[in-house]
Design a protein around this motif. Structure first.
Motif, PDB file in Angstrom:
ATOM      1  N   GLY A  65       0.761  -1.328   0.137  1.00 21.18           N
ATOM      2  CA  GLY A  65       0.158  -0.050  -0.010  1.00 21.18           C
ATOM      3  C   GLY A  65       0.741   1.343  -0.141  1.00 21.18           C
ATOM      4  N   PRO A  66       0.175   2.485  -0.361  1.00 18.04           N
ATOM      5  CA  PRO A  66       1.014   3.771  -0.588  1.00 18.04           C
ATOM      6  C   PRO A  66       1.650   4.220   0.746  1.00 18.04           C
ATOM      7  N   GLN A  67       0.717   3.761   2.182  1.00 17.46           N
ATOM      8  CA  GLN A  67       1.706   4.421   3.227  1.00 17.46           C
ATOM      9  C   GLN A  67       3.063   3.987   3.133  1.00 17.46           C
ATOM     10  N   ARG A  68       3.462   2.820   2.638  1.00 11.18           N
ATOM     11  CA  ARG A  68       4.767   2.348   2.832  1.00 11.18           C
ATOM     12  C   ARG A  68       5.722   3.420   2.108  1.00 11.18           C
ATOM     13  N   VAL A  69       5.412   3.932   1.117  1.00 10.14           N
ATOM     14  CA  VAL A  69       5.933   4.852   0.308  1.00 10.14           C
ATOM     15  C   VAL A  69       6.244   6.211   1.000  1.00 10.14           C
ATOM     16  N   ALA A  70       5.013   6.379   1.913  1.00 14.20           N
ATOM     17  CA  ALA A  70       5.036   7.786   2.662  1.00 14.20           C
ATOM     18  C   ALA A  70       6.017   7.806   3.958  1.00 14.20           C
ATOM     19  N   GLU A  71       5.921   6.385   4.467  1.00 22.22           N
ATOM     20  CA  GLU A  71       6.852   6.240   5.613  1.00 22.22           C
ATOM     21  C   GLU A  71       8.335   6.337   5.415  1.00 22.22           C
ATOM     22  N   ARG A 126       4.273  16.428  14.233  1.00 25.47           N
ATOM     23  CA  ARG A 126       4.340  15.031  13.562  1.00 25.47           C
ATOM     24  C   ARG A 126       3.806  15.055  12.256  1.00 25.47           C
ATOM     25  N   ARG A 127       4.367  14.600  11.107  1.00 26.49           N
ATOM     26  CA  ARG A 127       4.126  14.831   9.583  1.00 26.49           C
ATOM     27  C   ARG A 127       3.494  13.547   9.073  1.00 26.49           C
ATOM     28  N   ALA A 128       2.734  13.813   7.744  1.00 27.42           N
ATOM     29  CA  ALA A 128       2.257  12.557   7.193  1.00 27.42           C
ATOM     30  C   ALA A 128       1.968  13.128   5.846  1.00 27.42           C
ATOM     31  N   LEU A 129       2.054  12.295   4.743  1.00 26.76           N
ATOM     32  CA  LEU A 129       1.546  12.212   3.595  1.00 26.76           C
ATOM     33  C   LEU A 129       0.022  11.993   3.482  1.00 26.76           C
ATOM     34  N   ASP A 130      -0.824  12.983   2.557  1.00 25.54           N
ATOM     35  CA  ASP A 130      -1.970  12.499   2.101  1.00 25.54           C
ATOM     36  C   ASP A 130      -1.996  11.580   0.931  1.00 25.54           C
ATOM     37  N   THR A 131      -2.004  10.335   1.016  1.00 25.63           N
ATOM     38  CA  THR A 131      -1.652   9.371  -0.162  1.00 25.63           C
ATOM     39  C   THR A 131      -2.812   9.428  -1.074  1.00 25.63           C
ATOM     40  N   GLY A 132      -3.856  10.321  -0.870  1.00 23.32           N
ATOM     41  CA  GLY A 132      -4.783  10.585  -2.232  1.00 23.32           C
ATOM     42  C   GLY A 132      -4.292  11.675  -3.003  1.00 23.32           C
ATOM     43  N   THR A 133      -3.669  12.465  -2.203  1.00 20.94           N
ATOM     44  CA  THR A 133      -3.162  13.761  -3.093  1.00 20.94           C
ATOM     45  C   THR A 133      -1.827  14.149  -3.130  1.00 20.94           C
ATOM     46  N   ALA A 134      -0.942  13.337  -2.297  1.00 15.60           N
ATOM     47  CA  ALA A 134       0.434  13.595  -2.270  1.00 15.60           C
ATOM     48  C   ALA A 134       0.852  15.050  -1.531  1.00 15.60           C
ATOM     49  N   GLU A 135      -0.114  15.515  -0.562  1.00 15.37           N
ATOM     50  CA  GLU A 135       0.163  16.636   0.119  1.00 15.37           C
ATOM     51  C   GLU A 135       0.833  16.351   1.410  1.00 15.37           C
ATOM     52  N   LEU A 136       1.579  17.256   1.890  1.00 20.94           N
ATOM     53  CA  LEU A 136       2.055  17.115   3.311  1.00 20.94           C
ATOM     54  C   LEU A 136       1.190  17.654   4.436  1.00 20.94           C
ATOM     55  N   LEU A 137       1.160  16.878   5.331  1.00 22.39           N
ATOM     56  CA  LEU A 137       0.196  17.073   6.271  1.00 22.39           C
ATOM     57  C   LEU A 137       0.950  17.452   7.863  1.00 22.39           C
ATOM     58  N   TRP A 138       0.503  18.295   8.514  1.00 22.28           N
ATOM     59  CA  TRP A 138       0.954  18.478  10.116  1.00 22.28           C
ATOM     60  C   TRP A 138       0.088  18.914  10.819  1.00 22.28           C
ATOM     61  N   GLU A 139       0.329  18.895  11.940  1.00 26.28           N
ATOM     62  CA  GLU A 139      -0.708  19.503  13.011  1.00 26.28           C
ATOM     63  C   GLU A 139       0.148  20.329  14.016  1.00 26.28           C
ATOM     64  N   ARG A 140      -0.210  21.490  14.284  1.00 23.70           N
ATOM     65  CA  ARG A 140       0.349  22.330  15.375  1.00 23.70           C
ATOM     66  C   ARG A 140      -0.889  23.366  16.026  1.00 23.70           C
ATOM     67  N   ASP A 141      -0.694  23.123  17.424  1.00 20.54           N
ATOM     68  CA  ASP A 141      -1.448  23.972  18.268  1.00 20.54           C
ATOM     69  C   ASP A 141      -2.876  23.947  17.835  1.00 20.54           C
ATOM     70  N   GLU A 200      13.791  16.505   5.991  1.00 21.42           N
ATOM     71  CA  GLU A 200      14.066  17.198   7.128  1.00 21.42           C
ATOM     72  C   GLU A 200      12.808  18.087   7.583  1.00 21.42           C
ATOM     73  N   HIS A 201      12.976  18.630   8.745  1.00 24.28           N
ATOM     74  CA  HIS A 201      12.003  19.444   9.185  1.00 24.28           C
ATOM     75  C   HIS A 201      12.438  21.024   8.634  1.00 24.28           C
ATOM     76  N   ASP A 202      11.316  21.848   8.410  1.00 24.32           N
ATOM     77  CA  ASP A 202      11.578  23.322   8.242  1.00 24.32           C
ATOM     78  C   ASP A 202      10.681  24.026   9.441  1.00 24.32           C
ATOM     79  N   PRO A 203      10.851  25.404   9.297  1.00 18.80           N
ATOM     80  CA  PRO A 203      10.402  26.383  10.404  1.00 18.80           C
ATOM     81  C   PRO A 203       8.888  25.912  10.561  1.00 18.80           C
ATOM     82  N   GLU A 204       8.060  25.580   9.579  1.00 15.55           N
ATOM     83  CA  GLU A 204       6.724  25.362   9.736  1.00 15.55           C
ATOM     84  C   GLU A 204       6.356  23.969  10.531  1.00 15.55           C
ATOM     85  N   THR A 205       7.083  22.908  10.180  1.00 19.68           N
ATOM     86  CA  THR A 205       6.880  21.698  10.660  1.00 19.68           C
ATOM     87  C   THR A 205       7.918  21.309  11.737  1.00 19.68           C
ATOM     88  N   GLU A 206       8.796  22.160  12.144  1.00 16.17           N
ATOM     89  CA  GLU A 206       9.586  21.730  13.193  1.00 16.17           C
ATOM     90  C   GLU A 206       8.650  21.136  14.509  1.00 16.17           C
TER      91      GLU A 206
END
Length: 227
Positions: A181-187, A203-218, A194-200
Motif C-alpha cells: 500500500g501507499p503508506q509504505r512509500v510515505a513512511e 508530527r508529519r504525514a502524507l495524504d496518499t490520495g493527493t500527495a500533500e504534506l500534512l502536519w498539526e500544530r497548536d 528534513e523539518h523546516d520552520p513550519e513543521t519543526e
C-alpha cells in the motif's frame, strides 16, 4: 571512463542512452505515449546523473503523484548504498536530495497535459538529476548550499552505476507500494525528510490520495501541496 551501458539493469526497463547534452526528462516525455512503461532515458555523462522512466499507473493521478516521493527516496537509497556510510543523506520538501547539508539532486514528475486528478493518467514520467562532480574551475565551498557527490566522498562509483542503482531501488519501491500500500512509500520518504520552520516539532504525514504534506500544530491542521 564513460560507460557504454547501465550495469545490472532489471529486464523490465528498456534503456535509451542519450549524449551528454541530452535531456532525459524531455526524451522520456516525448516517448511516453508510444513506448510504454519501463522506457528509461538516461544521460551518458561523467559529471552528472540524469534519468527518467515512463510509468503507466493504475491509480488516479492525485494518488499516483506519490511516485515522486518513491523516486527521490530511491535516489537517496542508491546514493547511500554506494557511498561513505558516515555521510548524512536526507530529503528536502518536496523532492530535493541533500548530502552532508548541501543540495545535490532532485526528482521531477510529469503527466499528460490536462490530466484529471481523479482519473488514472495514460502515463507518468518520473526523473532524477544529481551533480556527480562540480563544474570545472569551481573551488570547494563556491556555493555553501550546494555540493556534489564526488566532493562529499563518492569516489568509488560513477553516474552510470548510481543510475542503475536508482532504477533497481525504484522498482523495489514500486513493488512494495503494490504489495503493502501507499503508506509504505510515505513512511520511507518521511523517515528522511528534513523539518523546516513550519513543521519543526510537529508530527508529519502524507495524504496518499493527493500527495500533500500534512502536519498539526497548536490544534490546527495544515497541508502543503507541491503541484
Amino acid at each position: 571512463m564513460l560507460r557504454d551501458g547501465l550495469p545490472e539493469l532489471p529486464s523490465l526497463f528498456t534503456p535509451i542512452p542519450l549524449r551528454e547534452a541530452g535531456d532525459a526528462m524531455a526524451r522520456a516525455i516525448a516517448m511516453a505515449p508510444g513506448h510504454g512503461a519501463g522506457t528509461l532515458a538516461w544521460v551518458r555523462a561523467m559529471s552528472r546523473i540524469e534519468a527518467a522512466v515512463v510509468l503507466e499507473p493504475e491509480q488516479p493521478l492525485g494518488a499516483a503523484r506519490l511516485v515522486l516521493f518513491a523516486a527521490i527516496s530511491a535516489l537517496a537509497d542508491a546514493v547511500v548504498a554506494l557511498g561513505p556510510p558516515e555521510i548524512p543523506v536526507s530529503l528536502r520538501w518536496p523532492a530535493t536530495l541533500i548530502v552532508n547539508g548541501g543540495e545535490v539532486g532532485l526528482a521531477r514528475l510529469a503527466s499528460p497535459p490536462g490530466a484529471a486528478a481523479d482519473v488514472p493518467p495514460d502515463w507518468l514520467v518520473v526523473g532524477v538529476e544529481a551533480r556527480f562532480v562540480n563544474a570545472p574551475g569551481l573551488e570547494p565551498g563556491f556555493a555553501p548550499t550546494r555540493s556534489s557527490l564526488e566532493a562529499e566522498g563518492w569516489d568509488e562509483t560513477d553516474p552510470a552505476e548510481i543510475t542503475a542503482a536508482w532504477a533497481r531501488h525504484l522498482m523495489a519501491g514500486l513493488a512494495e507500494w503494490e504489495r503493502d500500500g501507499p503508506q509504505r512509500v510515505a513512511e520511507r520518504y518521511l523517515a528522511r525528510l528534513e523539518h523546516d520552520p513550519e513543521t519543526e516539532g510537529a508530527r508529519r504525514a502524507l495524504d496518499t490520495g493527493t500527495a500533500e504534506l500534512l502536519w498539526e500544530r497548536d490544534g490546527a491542521r495544515h497541508r502543503r501541496a507541491w503541484v
